[in-house]
Design a protein around this motif. Structure first.
Motif, mmCIF file in Angstrom:
data_model
loop_
_atom_site.group_PDB
_atom_site.id
_atom_site.type_symbol
_atom_site.label_atom_id
_atom_site.label_comp_id
_atom_site.label_asym_id
_atom_site.label_seq_id
_atom_site.Cartn_x
_atom_site.Cartn_y
_atom_site.Cartn_z
ATOM 1 N N UNK A 163 104.235 -98.352 -1.607
ATOM 2 C CA UNK A 163 104.655 -100.102 -1.199
ATOM 3 C C UNK A 163 105.914 -100.597 -1.521
ATOM 4 N N UNK A 164 105.619 -101.717 -0.936
ATOM 5 C CA UNK A 164 106.620 -102.799 -0.894
ATOM 6 C C UNK A 164 108.214 -102.251 -0.223
ATOM 7 N N UNK A 165 108.166 -101.467 0.321
ATOM 8 C CA UNK A 165 109.170 -100.908 1.099
ATOM 9 C C UNK A 165 109.062 -100.357 2.568
ATOM 10 N N UNK A 166 109.619 -101.084 3.209
ATOM 11 C CA UNK A 166 109.171 -101.254 4.857
ATOM 12 C C UNK A 166 109.639 -100.513 5.777
ATOM 13 N N UNK A 167 109.925 -99.293 6.227
ATOM 14 C CA UNK A 167 110.985 -98.198 6.528
ATOM 15 C C UNK A 167 110.802 -98.489 8.094
ATOM 16 N N UNK A 168 110.020 -99.112 8.970
ATOM 17 C CA UNK A 168 110.599 -99.453 10.469
ATOM 18 C C UNK A 168 111.493 -100.879 10.492
ATOM 19 N N UNK A 223 105.007 -96.675 10.451
ATOM 20 C CA UNK A 223 104.267 -98.206 10.312
ATOM 21 C C UNK A 223 104.065 -98.914 11.317
ATOM 22 N N UNK A 224 104.728 -98.943 11.955
ATOM 23 C CA UNK A 224 105.148 -100.278 12.906
ATOM 24 C C UNK A 224 103.758 -99.845 13.522
ATOM 25 N N UNK A 225 103.417 -99.351 13.945
ATOM 26 C CA UNK A 225 101.796 -99.129 14.400
ATOM 27 C C UNK A 225 100.167 -99.504 13.559
ATOM 28 N N UNK A 226 100.538 -99.447 12.415
ATOM 29 C CA UNK A 226 99.209 -99.564 11.352
ATOM 30 C C UNK A 226 99.864 -101.201 11.429
ATOM 31 N N UNK A 277 108.153 -104.845 15.971
ATOM 32 C CA UNK A 277 108.406 -103.291 15.631
ATOM 33 C C UNK A 277 107.930 -102.963 16.371
ATOM 34 N N UNK A 278 107.127 -102.697 17.156
ATOM 35 C CA UNK A 278 106.628 -102.326 18.422
ATOM 36 C C UNK A 278 107.361 -101.417 19.320
ATOM 37 N N UNK A 279 107.992 -102.702 20.057
ATOM 38 C CA UNK A 279 109.251 -103.031 20.830
ATOM 39 C C UNK A 279 110.492 -101.917 20.135
#
Length: 632
Positions: A188-193, A234-237, A243-245
């Protein structure tokens, strides 16, 4: 007369000030050489270290000027490095940096980091200071990671602080920080992407793309592979277009480098779907579904991709998904997706079953009821519609379009149903053999017994299979159906061979069909007693082991047909006998010593007999060996 050797000796004895004065005296000597410069240099280095440690600043500037004026070759790396270090101690910042370095060596990384932060506040672009702080942040975080306390937030703060430093990229430090961050993917609260974007995946080193093989020969994913898999998930979610690009080019590279990682293909399908590239997404989703055709979530993904272009196909995929589902805890999302399509097409009873099932699942788990379920239940059609007992038959009636989508490019392969067996210790997970028709002998493949979903078939029955060989030369079975044939074992045929060895002690015989095909049969499976040279009809299947292709006998019987001349031949030739009692004919047919002795053969005797094709393992070559021989 004083020499540089005397200076070094005096310094070594601890009389540093005297050594220094002696070294100064050598500077004006007529015979002064480079060793005199080195002697003074080492005296000044030691004096600076001593005074800096004692916090005596009076002479440091004087010593520094003298040290900088000495010409020492940079090829002498030891003295060059020590001189640079000593010069750095002549400033307050240099002394603080040395203090931080000593604290780090003592394992006091928090105190060292505090000093480095203070120094960086005055010189934020100093890469050496930033690198030193970066390593301290890594060591602090590593210690927090292995402790029992919940230290996620402090580690996250350290990682964020690191990203603001002026660090060399790529570098070992930069990679180990990414490795640290990878451990928190999904927290939680950690965005890998987002972290990957700030870190900069373009800075991955060649070593970061290399997989690791343990001493037990277990292959572990590379750092790049693991991080890109986490970030793309994560990007897909998130469905965030930036993020996707960002992640797609790196995902493309990872998927091409690691084609055996099906999760990269799954994430790529989802990323492409999020970018609106449905056709491309479908291609990768099909690869995932082929590899995981019994998993409900692969068919759910196909349903999601198909929804825009073909809702009937999407409905079929959701039905196939639910027909694979074994645990209702994961069914709510796909049931609600199916229900929405069923409502659109007016199939209210089936829709009510899915909604009611999803509602009961949430209630049984004690979870909050989703708004979507509440809205469905409140609609008038829901109250007016009778609830079916099950949608199982409905799933089975609708799933064919989904299966056709997945396997349309594959041909049916004729096959026969094989035996059930279990691996010792895993009797609760029985397996089933299938025999697939091929250009030569049927291929033997193994599937879990649970994958055989057709009724009314028995061992030997005619079936047909859709599947394909994977990169590890395993045949992946996707579909199994009955095949129109009343003959059992109809894909098998008989091959004519010759018995070339009989082992009475082990009650086994060995036969050969040609140079590539041979096998062993126990006496218990034979219809009669056999002798070397007898013809035998065998039906065979083939399977693969690490050493190569092997053949299994399904049936064997006596044959009155003459064995092929490529396996068995009669001869009438002169023989020569060597001192060891071994016999050879003019055409190099080998006559074993027991036959030579039995017939009292001598050089130049003319003999007749029967020989069989034989493989000589010692020489790795084929030849002929006599099994009978006699004088005419």
């Amino acid at each position: 007369m004083t020499t540089s050797k005397d200076v070094f000796a005096k310094r070594k004895s601890g009389q540093l000030d005297d050594a220094y004065q002696m070294a100064l005296g050598r500077m004006n000597a007529l015979d002064k050489d480079e060793w005199d410069d080195k002697a003074l240099c080492w005296c000044l280095i030691d004096l600076i270290k001593r005074d800096a440690k004692a916090d005596s600043q009076i002479n440091l500037e004087h010593y520094r000027q003298q040290l900088e004026s000495i010409n020492v070759s940079r090829s002498d790396e030891v003295i060059t490095k020590q001189r640079e270090f000593a010069i750095s101690l002549c400033s307050y910042d240099g002394q603080f940096e040395n203090q931080a370095r000593q604290l780090s060596k003592a394992g006091k990384h928090q105190e060292a980091a505090t000093i480095y932060r203070k120094l960086i506040s005055n010189s934020p672009s100093n890469r050496d200071l930033c690198t030193s702080l970066g390593w301290e942040l890594y060591r602090i975080s590593k210690a927090l990671l292995v402790s029992d306390n919940n230290n996620i937030q402090p580690i996250k703060r350290n990682l964020n602080e690191y990203l603001k430093l002026n660090i060399e990229k790529p570098s070992l430090l930069h990679s180990v920080i990414l490795q640290m961050a990878s451990k928190f993917a999904g927290e939680a609260q950690f965005n890998m992407v987002a972290f990957s974007r700030f870190w900069g995946l373009e800075h991955l080193r060649p070593d970061d793309w290399e997989r690791f093989i343990t001493d037990e020969q277990k292959v572990l994913p590379s750092l790049a592979e693991r991080v890109i898999q986490q970030a793309s998930k994560e990007a897909a979610k998130s469905n965030d277009q930036n993020s996707l690009n960002y992640i797609l080019p790196y995902l493309n590279k990872a998927a091409s480098l690691y084609p055996d990682n099906i999760w990269l293909y799954l994430n790529k399908a989802k990323v492409l779907l999020g970018m609106g590239k449905n056709e491309d997404a479908l291609n990768f989703a099909l690869e995932v579904t082929k590899a995981k055709s019994n998993e409900y979530w692969t068919w759910e993904l196909l349903g999601d991709i198909s929804k825009i272009s073909d809702k009937n196909l999407s409905l079929s995929c959701y039905c196939k998904s639910l027909s694979c589902l074994a645990d209702d805890r994961f069914s709510v999302k796909v049931r609600l997706k199916l229900a929405s399509l069923l409502i659109e097409s007016g199939q209210f009873p089936a829709a009510k079953y899915e909604i009611n099932h999803a509602l009961e699942t949430k209630q049984n788990e004690g979870n909050k009821i989703p708004t979507e379920i509440k809205e469905f239940v409140s609609q008038s059609w829901y109250t007016e519609t009778l609830l079916p007992n099950s949608n199982r038959e409905f799933y089975l009636s609708q799933k064919s379009a989904a299966e056709e989508l997945l396997f349309s490019q594959l041909s049916w392969v004729a096959a026969n149903l094989g035996e059930v067996f279990s691996i010792p210790g895993k009797e609760n997970k029985p397996k089933r053999k299938l025999y697939l028709k091929s250009a030569s002998y049927p291929n033997e493949v193994v599937i879990p017994e649970s994958k055989l979903t057709i009724d009314g078939v028995s061992v030997g029955s005619a079936i047909q299979v859709k599947g394909e060989w994977d990169s590890k030369k395993h045949f992946q079975v996707y579909l199994i159906n009955r095949r129109d044939s009343n003959d059992i074992w109809d894909i098998f045929s008989e091959s004519l061979g010759v018995v070339d060895h009989v082992n009475d002690k082990k009650k086994l015989l060995h036969f050969i069909v040609d140079k590539k095909v041979d096998g062993v049969m126990p006496f218990s499976g034979l219809d009669k007693e056999y002798s070397e040279g007898d013809s035998i009809l065998v039906s065979l299947s083939k399977y693969t082991v690490s050493e190569g292709v092997r053949y299994r006998v399904h049936s064997a019987k006596q044959s009155n047909l003459e064995a092929p001349k490529s396996l068995r031949k009669e001869f009438f030739e002169a023989v020569r006998v060597n001192a060891s009692g071994l016999g050879f004919t003019d055409s190099d047919i080998f006559i074993p010593p027991n036959l030579v002795k039995q017939e009292n053969l001598e050089d130049e005797d003319i003999v007749k007999g029967v020989a069989l094709l034989t493989y000589n393992k010692k020489r790795s070559e084929w030849g002929w060996k006599a099994i009978t021989v006699k004088l005419p």
